[in-house]
Design a protein around this motif. Sequence first.
Motif, mmCIF file in Angstrom:
data_model
loop_
_atom_site.group_PDB
_atom_site.id
_atom_site.type_symbol
_atom_site.label_atom_id
_atom_site.label_comp_id
_atom_site.label_asym_id
_atom_site.label_seq_id
_atom_site.Cartn_x
_atom_site.Cartn_y
_atom_site.Cartn_z
ATOM 1 N N MET A 120 0.986 -1.099 0.032
ATOM 2 C CA MET A 120 0.024 -0.119 0.140
ATOM 3 C C MET A 120 0.656 1.231 -0.061
ATOM 4 O O MET A 120 1.758 1.320 0.674
ATOM 5 C CB MET A 120 -1.113 0.098 1.441
ATOM 6 N N LYS B 80 -2.186 3.877 3.264
ATOM 7 C CA LYS B 80 -2.174 3.601 4.476
ATOM 8 C C LYS B 80 -2.962 4.674 5.589
ATOM 9 O O LYS B 80 -3.378 4.200 6.438
ATOM 10 C CB LYS B 80 -0.794 3.505 5.000
ATOM 11 N N LYS B 81 -2.653 5.674 5.161
ATOM 12 C CA LYS B 81 -3.047 6.895 6.022
ATOM 13 C C LYS B 81 -4.755 6.849 5.985
ATOM 14 O O LYS B 81 -5.244 7.197 7.040
ATOM 15 C CB LYS B 81 -2.727 8.384 5.688
#
Length: 280
Positions: free
Chosen positions: A2, A7-8
């Motif tokens: 990712m 991811k955030k």
Amino acid sequence: MMSPVAKKIVLKIITYLLAILIVIFALVPFLWAVSTSFKTNIDIYSLKPSFIPKPFILSNYTMVLENPKMVTYFRNTVIIAICSTIISLFVAVFAAYGFSRYKFPGRSPLLYSILFTRVLPRVALLVPFYVTLSNLQLVNKISGLVLVYLIVGMPITVWLLKGYIDALPAEVEEAALVDGCRPLQILFRIVVPMVAPAIAAIGMYSFILAWNEFLFPLLLAKDSTTRPISVGLAFYIDEDGIDWGPMMAASVLMSLPAIILFSFAQKYIVKGLSEGAVKG
């Protein structure tokens, strides 16, 4: 793999989902209690309970408000909570300022001994408190309950306020001292206004702690003249069962003052607790 952006986004989604679950977990019992307070006994004990009362009644609240004992319990709770909060704040201001600004022999042991009383389980304090109040002839008296609440809540209030005062620049007080201000003038004209958010936070904490206290008044308050409402709610449970409707109505009424005060003082509580934790 990712990307950092993905991811955030996933982390944010998980955070929001956990926050929603926590809010639901906290609110559903209270909302169900509110719903039950407007239900009839038939609706409460129905095999297919519904969240929306059918029919919607106010008789449970009428029964509570017309009960002279419940009114006395509520009055006792208000007196105990307000008196213990005011005295706690007054003592905490002097104690926290003294521990923060003055160096004296035994300062650290005394400070940690105050916190140690908070670490002890409350059950371990029941017998010592009862024996002490018996010797002082304060069992089954509002003044005795106020004294106990002060002893229980004072450690955390002193520590929180001390941490906030530690974060204040001492140069301001030194300048006032050079200008001729006395120590009490410095405390009340300079320090207290600067720590007003912390005092609001600590005051709310002390008030809610006293408002919800159950264990100590259960032992130390022997009749309706001194019992707070937290203990009075238990008398809706008897050998015939639990009178859920009036009990939930009284619980909602008991919760309202703390909820209203917390709503108005929320920003001061968050600011005071966060800044007061900078140093300890």
